[in-house]
Scaffold this active site. Structure first.
Site, PDB file in Angstrom:
ATOM      1  CG  ASP A 153      -2.048   0.980   1.134  1.00 33.67           C
ATOM      2  OD1 ASP A 153      -2.208   1.594   0.062  1.00 33.67           O
ATOM      3  OD2 ASP A 153      -2.781   1.133   2.127  1.00 33.67           O
ATOM      4  CG  HIS A 228      -7.467   0.653  -5.880  1.00 27.84           C
ATOM      5  ND1 HIS A 228      -8.426   1.495  -5.347  1.00 27.84           N
ATOM      6  CD2 HIS A 228      -6.322   0.875  -5.161  1.00 27.84           C
ATOM      7  CE1 HIS A 228      -7.900   2.194  -4.352  1.00 27.84           C
ATOM      8  NE2 HIS A 228      -6.630   1.836  -4.226  1.00 27.84           N
TER       9      HIS A 228
END
Length: 318
Positions: A153, A228
């Protein structure tokens, strides 16, 4: 020499750490005594931070304070940041980004959980009954900076000089708010059981990166379902890309079957984060939402402005 001095107050680009607390509070905005207590405490956050950080200067302790739209005028008595407004909701065909209350945000982080705990204790002691806790989320670093879905992330975060360019308001943008940053937070919970039913290849198509090596996959052709990664990439009308700085943290409890990600995004321009959320929830093209939302549901959504350290300290002036 490293470890000689604390991290500067209000450093929105403070180093990534192994622990963090995200504390959202409401303020008794109709109570003059409460407002004075809040102003005094916010002005003294630098001192409170030093009380804690001096115990281990290698722990990278930092705290960033954000003030919400509804509380800005009453607490600061200063001009409003040009783009500051309540969290903008987005309602797609299947998923919604909801708005939730919040007057103050404290983004507390360090390499040691006990330092975050101690700062929060001293902070809440100082604020007393002038505030109430809306949400308190404790985050942790998960392996090699992965979320609980198993993917790295924050890869798209700006680096080097691009960090300041992406997240700090300039004199040209808004002179009264120069040195500050817009902050958007959302607390997501994941349906881990449903996520794990998909193959690794299917998961990678949703995210837009390989799971093990974190290699970026090619964008889908225009008009088709985007990943995404692609939907979170923001360009203006001239085709120039704009970044935000994410300091997301996993949180949760296997015993309670709670698995989540606390999203926190700092930006120089609030519209950049809002456009990212619009693309995710509405879809690009509309109707093709970010498929990560089929497994990740937002419980909160609040917007703040983190003023400069100088502006924050000035709240203690009579």
């Amino acid at each position: 020499m490293g470890g000689r001095t604390p991290i500067e107050p209000q450093r929105v680009d403070a180093p990534l750490t192994s622990s963090a607390t995200f504390l959202v509070l409401s303020v008794k905005l109709d109570d003059d005594d409460a407002i004075n207590t809040v102003r005094s405490t916010l002005a003294s956050v630098e001192g409170l931070s030093k009380n804690v950080s001096i115990r281990d200067l290698n722990a990278s302790f930092a705290c960033t304070v954000g003030i919400g739209s509804d509380a800005w005028d009453r607490i600061t008595r200063q001009p409003r940041p040009a783009e500051l407004h309540p969290f903008r909701e987005f309602h797609g065909k299947k998923h919604s980004a909801i708005a939730t209350p919040g007057d103050l945000l404290f983004h507390i982080r360090a390499q040691r959980r006990d330092l975050c705990f101690e700062f929060e204790r001293q902070l809440l002691d100082s604020l007393g009954d002038a505030v109430s806790v809306i949400d308190e989320t404790v985050g942790f670093r998960y392996f090699d900076v992965r979320d609980l879905l198993g993917f790295v992330d924050g890869t798209a975060n700006p680096v080097g000089p691009a960090v300041t360019e992406s997240i700090v308001v300039t004199e040209q943008d808004d002179a009264a708010s120069a040195g500050g940053s817009y902050v958007v937070v959302q607390k997501y919970v994941h349906d881990i059981a449903a996520w794990r039913k998909m193959s690794t290849e299917q998961q990678e198509k949703v995210i837009g990166r390989t799971k093990l090596e974190n290699v970026e996959l090619d964008d889908a052709p225009d008009g088709q379902q985007q990943s995404h990664k692609s939907l979170a990439t923001i360009e203006d009308d001239q085709g120039e890309e704009h970044d935000i700085l994410r300091d997301n943290m996993p949180f949760g409890s296997p015993g309670s079957k709670e698995f989540g990600t606390y999203f926190i995004g700092y930006s120089r321009k609030l519209w950049v984060t809002e456009k990212m959320l619009c693309r995710m929830f509405i879809g690009e093209p509309p109707g093709m939402h970010d498929r990560i939302l089929d497994f990740s549901r937002p419980l909160t959504g609040t917007t703040f402005f983190a003023p400069s350290a100088t502006q924050l300290a000035s709240l203690g002036d009579s």
